[in-house]
Write an enzyme that holds these catalytic residues in place. Sequence first.
Site: not given
Ligand code: 13P
Length: 287
Positions: A82, A180, A208-211, A230, A232-233
């Site tokens: 990523d 993100h 991206h940044g779906a959290s 995506n 992550a958080t």
């Molecule tokens: P988040 O941390 O907002 O879920 O973003 C994840 C992401 O886009 C990883 O590339």
Amino acid sequence: MSLVNPLSFVQKAREKRVAIAAFNVHNMETIQAVVEGAAEERSPVIVQTTPGTLEHAGIEYLAACVRVASDLWDIPVALHLDHCSSFETIVKCIRHGYTSVMIDGSKLPYEQNVEIVKKVVEVAHSVGVAVEAELGTVGGTEDDVIVDERETAYTVPEEAKRFVEATRVDTLAVAIGTAHGVYKGEPKMDFERLSAIRAEVDVPLVLHGASGVPDESIKEAIRRGISKVNIATELKIPMAETIKNILQSDPSENDPRRYMGEAKEAVKQVVKRKIRLCGCSGLAANL
Ligand code: 13P
């Protein structure tokens, strides 16, 4: 199963108007939580690591752990790099068995972004590895890269069309208002822009940044053409909260099998919920 190039199942998800959930992992327990959660949902899954995670855990450990998880479960698993801006790191990951890579040239001027993506596509495609790129700039914090709200730039649909044609990239990350990390308020997503990009571009689109994005907005983004989401958080938070709660309630607790074990279960529950939200439960059976 051995690790696979994710393109075929991402395309399948697109045909079915659902999306594949892609999860950022950091250690063995998060890898187990993601792959076991996906297996319980009978969903294909993308396990992804940032360059910061490669530095933290080591590429050899990460690639080996994901390979083992993939061998143990009968679902398609892809290993994706990523947000990488280094050509050398990308080559190294491909040599270690990554089946998909993101070359992030989104902060470069347009022509330089095209050049670096073309270079990665040439190498990756020659060995059957998929390539994701980003046009526009997603805001927020990922690894030690902080993109201030004022520096974010939304993806321009006509430019996206030219970019995909010029680079022959497999999937495109779009900047449509997500960021993100943790949101201060509710994200304002430009769905009209997403539909316009979808109309111009023929490759699967990545969010991206779906959290922290409300479920209804994720569903709307998928309806309008997002095929990979995506996250992550939202996996980091339950892991940290679980460990904090256990250690706060019993400061004498010192067994990582207990606090990491419970943290893994908490992460797995979120993985399963996100897979159901993306609509890809059961998709493994149809591949
Ligand atoms: P988040 O941390 O907002 O879920 O973003 C994840 C992401 O886009 C990883 O590339």
